[in-house]
Write a protein that holds these residues in place. Sequence first.
Motif, short mmCIF file in Angstrom:
data_model
loop_
_atom_site.label_atom_id
_atom_site.label_comp_id
_atom_site.label_asym_id
_atom_site.label_seq_id
_atom_site.Cartn_x
_atom_site.Cartn_y
_atom_site.Cartn_z
N CYS A 685 0.69 -1.24 0.03
CA CYS A 685 0.08 0.01 0.11
C CYS A 685 0.92 1.28 0.13
O CYS A 685 0.45 2.23 -0.95
CB CYS A 685 -0.87 -0.01 1.16
N LYS A 686 2.01 1.18 0.67
CA LYS A 686 2.81 2.25 0.79
C LYS A 686 3.93 2.41 -0.40
O LYS A 686 4.10 3.47 -0.91
CB LYS A 686 3.85 2.33 1.93
N PHE A 687 4.21 1.27 -0.83
CA PHE A 687 5.23 1.21 -2.00
C PHE A 687 4.60 0.30 -3.21
O PHE A 687 5.00 -0.77 -3.17
CB PHE A 687 6.72 0.80 -1.62
N THR A 688 3.64 0.82 -3.82
CA THR A 688 3.00 -0.17 -4.75
C THR A 688 3.97 -0.37 -5.94
O THR A 688 3.60 -1.61 -6.64
CB THR A 688 1.97 0.78 -5.46
N ASP A 689 5.13 0.11 -6.13
CA ASP A 689 5.75 -0.50 -7.29
C ASP A 689 6.95 -1.19 -6.90
O ASP A 689 7.96 -1.74 -7.76
CB ASP A 689 6.31 0.82 -8.25
N ASN A 690 7.14 -1.79 -5.66
CA ASN A 690 8.25 -2.35 -5.07
C ASN A 690 8.11 -3.84 -5.54
O ASN A 690 6.91 -4.64 -5.34
CB ASN A 690 8.41 -2.52 -3.65
#
Length: 819
Positions: A685-690
Amino acid sequence: MEHVHLAVEEEDLYSGYNDYNPAFDSEELENDVGFQQAVRISHGRRPPMTAKFPGSAIGPRPLATSFGARIPLASSMGRTTTGAVQDGAARPMTAVRAAGYTSSLTRGSTFDPLGQSRGPAAPLEAKNEDTPEEKIKILEKKVNDLIKESCMAQSSGVSQLALEKAKEAGRKERTLVRQREQSGNADHVNLDLTYSVLLNLANQYANNDMFPEALNSYQVIVKNKMFSNAGRLKVNMANIYVKQKSYPKAIKFYRMALDQISNAHKEMRIKIMQNIGVVFVRMGQYSDAITSFEHIMSESPNIKTGFNLILCYYAIGDRERMKKAFQKLISVPLGVDDEDKYLPSHEDADSEMVLEAIKNDRLHQMERDLKVLAEKYIMTAAKLIAPAIETSFVTGFDWCVDMVKSSQYVELANDLEINKAITYLRQKDFNQAVETLKTFEKKDSRVKSAAATNLSFLYFLEKDYDQADRYADLAVTADRYNPAAIINKANIMFVKQDYEKAGELYKEALRNDSSCTEALFNLGLSYKALNRLEEALDCFLKLHAILRNSAQVMYQLANLYPTDREMCDDPQQAIEWLLQVLSVTHTDPRALAKLGELYDGEGDKSQAFQYYYESFRYFPSNIEVIEWLGAYYIETQFCEKAILYFERATLIQPTQVKWQLMVASCYRRSGNYQRALETYRDIHCKFTDNMECLRFLVRLCTDMGLKEVQEYATKLKKAEKMKEIREQRGKSGSARGRREGREGSAGSTDSSRRERLSAKMRSLPASNEPYEASSPKEMDTSYVDPLGPQTERPKTGAKKRLEDDDFADEELGDDLLPE
């Protein structure tokens, strides 16, 4: 008539007087048989006199005495004798006996005026030491010697030995009293000796902090009415009660002593009154203390009492009386001669010799010390009451300055002005401080140099190096031998990285003041910056000999040893210095972390963990320490404990995805898959592209049979495509673009130390890991699982060392403000 010769006309009456008498020829004494024989025999006695009269114009005459007829007598020198004995009867003599003659001589007696013929004197009669009187005298001497030895031991600082000698003197003195009683001489007791023994014993008890015993000994003296002036010892008893913090008893005994001391001893009464005032201050009874101090200031004013009186007025907040007390303080006569009398007059050679002898004698040193003490009290009092006597401290300082200018301490007015500027600094009013100091630019050289030094330091703190350099030059010009001004100039060169010039200036400051520790410390930093480590080590070792307990010096020494890989690579020596740092500052987290790093490099994991953990306890925000502790717990298979440290790292660096991935990985390794899944979802949710987060979500959802696996797989493919596009752009772009492409997934690393620690965490063994066997190569394309396998973990001994510039920045500023 046959002896009567008639004169003939042709006969010369004075003939014969010019004839030379051979008896007076000293050169012929060696051939004089009678003289040589007299020399050889004992006591210089000569044989019977047989010499005849020498011829003369007048023949020998018979001498008449009352005991016989005129009989001609002759001596060896041809002269008539006057003290000869005729037939055993001695004739009367005259009253002149200086030559040793006597009227009682008998025939054959010799000339012996010194009495040498009587032989040696009889030997002295030996003393009988067995008599009671002699035993008492010997014992008295032993007691006196013991008292003297006790006093000498105390003066040498050996208090325990002094007490033992005092006790032994007491035992000997009691034995002496018993011997006097047994010999019947009890009335001849030596009271002075008894008093000396008891007083010395009480003093030694007090010096050894044995206060009950000391009080008992003093009581024995005070209660004995035979001792005169023993009441004064109640002052000593009161001093002991002060040390025991029994202030009411102390005041009681001070007053009892005051009652027993006559007004003739004015100085002692004043000192006791001063002690009473000080005790009242400690009790918080300022009104009573003021009464005592005011009495002293009216009878015999002195600097210390005047200062104490100001403190009492300050404690009760009486502004007007503070002003009056300050005026009294600066008007107290010191009784010190003017310094001008020690200046050479060049008029008289004798006067020059006298001045040379007295200008550094003890009396002049005492005068200087008294003057310095008075100036210290006046400066402290002015700084204390200036904010209190007026509505603002500026007005108060101005009043104090005006009072000082009209007193005998005129030279202190400028120092008070500088202290006003320093007060502005404490209040963080830099502009006013600068304006105040700038007013000294037209004053005399000493004051101008001090003000310019402070201005240079202020601008240095504000990082206005041009202005700092300008005022440093002004300070050096005003006083070339001002070490603080030279150090400020050198600091500016240091900041501009001109280390050679800075080092030369630090050396010049040391030549002007060899005890300037700031210059020596900064010189060591300059050598260190120039990579002249041997010279830097010498500087810090010299400084350590001066400042034995300086943690910063010992830290620099510890930092130097592992820095020089060729000559000073001695981790054990660095460890010893850091242990000394911790003996001075037990809670220094930086030194603890450095020790942990050194022990880790030596392979001692338990010691490294201990110091890293202590460092974390005192400073739980050091990200490097947190990272090492988390990796240590993972390595020792305590993943649950590692979670606590990685969660704290997440709080410190919430934008770094690495710490949140580590938390999720620890949950996964500990078997808590549900909590790991929730953590990965929060990360997504915080780092969607990780992509790493998406990969683990896909694998966890697949193994747990969850429906959203397809959604995460789609997002993963999209993210991989975006990564490929960024990599293609990065090839033609800057290196920063490539670094951002890598850090977008794995998170950025701030230092080589963290990279090595991350490599360490990636190298940890993967025991009981269900995901490692599936597709490790796929996971290694862009992100390596921190818990994945690797053959060898790199040593941390080559990690980034603690930065020295932090210490350099502190030392290059804080210690340069003149007192």
